[in-house]
Design a protein around this motif. Structure first.
Motif, mmCIF file in Angstrom:
data_model
loop_
_atom_site.group_PDB
_atom_site.id
_atom_site.type_symbol
_atom_site.label_atom_id
_atom_site.label_comp_id
_atom_site.label_asym_id
_atom_site.label_seq_id
_atom_site.Cartn_x
_atom_site.Cartn_y
_atom_site.Cartn_z
ATOM 1 N N ALA A 162 15.846 27.762 -14.890
ATOM 2 C CA ALA A 162 15.775 26.688 -15.888
ATOM 3 C C ALA A 162 14.748 25.632 -15.491
ATOM 4 O O ALA A 162 13.991 25.135 -16.334
ATOM 5 C CB ALA A 162 17.152 26.054 -16.061
ATOM 6 N N PHE A 163 14.698 25.274 -14.211
ATOM 7 C CA PHE A 163 13.726 24.278 -13.756
ATOM 8 C C PHE A 163 12.300 24.667 -14.139
ATOM 9 O O PHE A 163 11.532 23.862 -14.674
ATOM 10 C CB PHE A 163 13.785 24.128 -12.236
ATOM 11 N N PHE A 164 11.936 25.905 -13.840
ATOM 12 C CA PHE A 164 10.545 26.335 -14.017
ATOM 13 C C PHE A 164 10.176 26.504 -15.489
ATOM 14 O O PHE A 164 9.000 26.481 -15.829
ATOM 15 C CB PHE A 164 10.293 27.631 -13.244
ATOM 16 N N VAL A 165 11.171 26.659 -16.349
ATOM 17 C CA VAL A 165 10.890 26.757 -17.785
ATOM 18 C C VAL A 165 10.913 25.377 -18.434
ATOM 19 O O VAL A 165 10.071 25.059 -19.280
ATOM 20 C CB VAL A 165 11.901 27.700 -18.479
ATOM 21 N N LEU A 166 11.879 24.554 -18.043
ATOM 22 C CA LEU A 166 12.046 23.257 -18.688
ATOM 23 C C LEU A 166 10.969 22.252 -18.290
ATOM 24 O O LEU A 166 10.628 21.374 -19.084
ATOM 25 C CB LEU A 166 13.426 22.679 -18.346
ATOM 26 N N ALA A 167 10.432 22.362 -17.084
ATOM 27 C CA ALA A 167 9.442 21.389 -16.637
ATOM 28 C C ALA A 167 8.207 21.354 -17.539
ATOM 29 O O ALA A 167 7.774 20.266 -17.952
ATOM 30 C CB ALA A 167 9.050 21.645 -15.180
ATOM 31 N N PRO A 168 7.596 22.506 -17.896
ATOM 32 C CA PRO A 168 6.451 22.444 -18.821
ATOM 33 C C PRO A 168 6.822 21.875 -20.188
ATOM 34 O O PRO A 168 6.054 21.120 -20.789
ATOM 35 C CB PRO A 168 6.011 23.907 -18.927
ATOM 36 N N MET A 169 8.029 22.238 -20.688
ATOM 37 C CA MET A 169 8.495 21.698 -21.964
ATOM 38 C C MET A 169 8.633 20.176 -21.880
ATOM 39 O O MET A 169 8.153 19.428 -22.750
ATOM 40 C CB MET A 169 9.842 22.324 -22.324
ATOM 41 N N ALA A 170 9.282 19.703 -20.825
ATOM 42 C CA ALA A 170 9.493 18.266 -20.668
ATOM 43 C C ALA A 170 8.165 17.540 -20.500
ATOM 44 O O ALA A 170 7.968 16.449 -21.059
ATOM 45 C CB ALA A 170 10.393 18.006 -19.467
ATOM 46 N N ARG A 171 7.242 18.137 -19.757
ATOM 47 C CA ARG A 171 5.958 17.486 -19.535
ATOM 48 C C ARG A 171 5.229 17.254 -20.853
ATOM 49 O O ARG A 171 4.701 16.167 -21.113
ATOM 50 C CB ARG A 171 5.092 18.349 -18.617
ATOM 51 N N GLU A 172 5.209 18.270 -21.694
ATOM 52 C CA GLU A 172 4.501 18.150 -22.972
ATOM 53 C C GLU A 172 5.181 17.124 -23.877
ATOM 54 O O GLU A 172 4.525 16.283 -24.495
ATOM 55 C CB GLU A 172 4.445 19.509 -23.666
ATOM 56 N N MET A 173 6.513 17.167 -23.955
ATOM 57 C CA MET A 173 7.230 16.239 -24.825
ATOM 58 C C MET A 173 7.116 14.806 -24.322
ATOM 59 O O MET A 173 6.950 13.868 -25.105
ATOM 60 C CB MET A 173 8.700 16.653 -24.934
ATOM 61 N N PHE A 174 7.198 14.620 -23.023
ATOM 62 C CA PHE A 174 7.080 13.272 -22.467
ATOM 63 C C PHE A 174 5.680 12.712 -22.676
ATOM 64 O O PHE A 174 5.510 11.521 -22.923
ATOM 65 C CB PHE A 174 7.427 13.289 -20.972
#
Length: 484
Positions: free
Chosen positions: A118-130
């Motif tokens: 989950a960490f490795f998938v969510l980090a790119p998602m969070a980076r773009e949204m943030f």
């Protein structure tokens, strides 16, 4: 000298582990140091006590580690985790970026996906949204941690997390122990965490702090970093080095297809725990050839194992064209379980040696004499050991190996539901385990490209303060109303 030896051994284990030494070496060495101070037989404690404790843990929980890592890897390589994360980001949008990341993490981890996947998938998602929402980059780790490492790990009933599995053989419980209290605890953790992160976001905006993120520390280099790998595998059930192994599909599945395996995990777990296993005759388990156990001692592990196996089969059936190298993905998933279970088992072996030393009687008597009753005592014991080891699963197992039978007897004498003891122990293990040396903390900060100095305070609020509040309320409610 025995108590001094225990403290010295613990100090060496914590200090050298934090400096990157492998727990596979440190745990037996620290156990021998403790035995030497107590003038106990060194080789006997190594081969009989230490290995006996470690082997018992592997025998009980390897199916969960193996199937959990395999399921997580296949969810990743099929694109299902990415599909769920993308769906949440699209539906909630950048204006609700924090909520989207939290809910995406909660959905996949409650459905059985490994924390590190989950960490490795969510980090790119969070980076773009943030970035789009111009939210301070330093809040990313706390946001991801809230959704993946708090209420879905320790509070929500039925979670297949290894922490929720460990107490079951000790208390004869199921993954759905104290479901009402678990839901209350989960709601408190989620509400407090979202409140804090929203407050932090608003405060950052008022001071003119924008995204300001560093993009240079994410992906394969993090997974292969030896220090991070050693810390990560002693705290959770997936070896980050296997993240890049196998082969990911090019096109993620539709959201409905992506979610089905997660629903299978929860549904089959519920059916096995509450309907199927209790109706079958397992009296043969009392025979010597089956370990002279009972259904209560194995039902919880069986339920989670069958649920993960059924979900894995469903996942493969629905996503076979997307799993372009199925054998490589399955090999990577299986391999991802090996180092974590041996690392945690080594911590358990260390705990078995410590518990067998005469000096541990002082520690046991102190823990049992803590005012507030057995629920408070159990919560403090799991908190302390999880903090010292930097591992919720390791600390929880050490506590229950040493004191589980005692707490069960106390519960029976005081007419306390073992399910309540189960839930308090699990929530207690998931609070102070998130100290700076915890493997999940170290890994998440690296994946997000942040540091302890920038992000750790918000992680403390979301990962430690919120769960401690929830734990206190669960103990208060359980003491007054009992288990529900």
């Amino acid at each position: 000298m025995g108590l001094v030896g225990i403290l010295v051994a613990l100090g060496l284990l914590i200090w050298l582990s934090f400096r990157g030494w492998s727990v596979l070496l440190l745990a037996p060495a620290a156990a021998i140091v403790a035995a030497a101070f107590a003038e106990e037989p060194l080789l006997a404690h190594w081969t009989q006590t230490f290995m006996g404790g470690a082997a018992q843990f592997i025998a009980q929980f390897f199916p969960i580690f193996l199937l959990g890592a395999l399921f997580g890897k296949l969810m990743d390589d099929s694109g299902s985790v990415h599909a769920i994360a993308h769906f949440m980001s699209t539906k909630l949008g950048a204006r609700r970026a924090i909520l989207a990341v939290v809910l995406a993490g909660a959905i996949v981890t409650y459905g059985g996906v490994s924390l590190f996947v989950a960490f490795f998938v969510l980090a790119p998602m969070a980076r773009e949204m943030f970035r789009v929402a111009n939210i301070a980059h330093r809040l990313m780790p706390a946001t991801i941690a809230l959704g993946t490492s708090t209420f879905t790990m320790s509070a929500l009933p039925g979670t297949p997390a290894i922490q929720n599995t460990i107490p079951m053989p000790f208390f004869g419980t199921t993954p759905f122990a104290a479901p009402g209290l678990g839901i209350v605890a989960a709601a408190i953790m989620l509400a407090f965490g979202l409140w804090w992160l929203s407050r932090a976001e608003e405060s950052a905006r008022k001071t003119g702090e924008g995204y300001g993120g560093d993009e240079g520390l994410v992906s394969g280099a993090v997974a292969d970093d030896q220090f991070i790998r050693e810390r990560a595998t002693s705290s959770h059930e997936f070896d980050p080095a296997e993240i890049a192994r196998g082969k990911r599909g090019d096109v993620p599945p539709p959201i409905g297809t992506a979610v089905v395996p997660l629903l299978v995990v929860v549904g089959v777990n519920l059916l096995m725990s509450l309907l199927i296993l209790p109706r079958l005759d397992f009296s043969f388990l009392a025979q010597e050839r089956w370990g002279e156990t009972s259904l209560a001692g194995v039902a919880g592990v069986w339920s989670v194992a069958v649920a993960l196996a059924a979900a894995t089969a469903t996942l493969i059936a629905l996503n076979r064209p997307r799993l372009t190298d199925l054998r490589a993905s399955m090999d990577a998933g299986a391999n991802a379980s090996v180092l974590p279970i041996f690392s945690v088992a080594s911590l358990v072996g260390f705990g078995a040696v410590v518990a067998a030393l005469p000096g541990f009687a002082l520690v046991r008597d102190w823990m049992l004499s803590i005012s507030g009753g057995p629920l408070v005592s159990l919560a403090i014991a799991t908190n302390i050991l999880a903090a010292l080891t930097g591992s919720a699963s390791g600390g929880l197992t050490i506590a229950l190996d040493a004191l589980g039978d005692t707490y069960l007897q106390i519960a029976q004498t005081a007419h306390i539901d073992p399910g309540l003891m189960h839930r308090v122990a699990v929530i207690g293990s998931g609070t102070l385990d998130s100290l700076p040396h915890n493997g999940a903390v170290v890994t998440l900060l690296a994946v997000c490209g942040s540091t302890h100095r920038k992000s750790y305070f918000d992680m403390v609020m979301a990962n430690i303060v919120g769960p401690i509040i929830a734990l206190a309320i669960v103990i208060a409610l359980g003491s007054v109303l009992g288990s529900f």
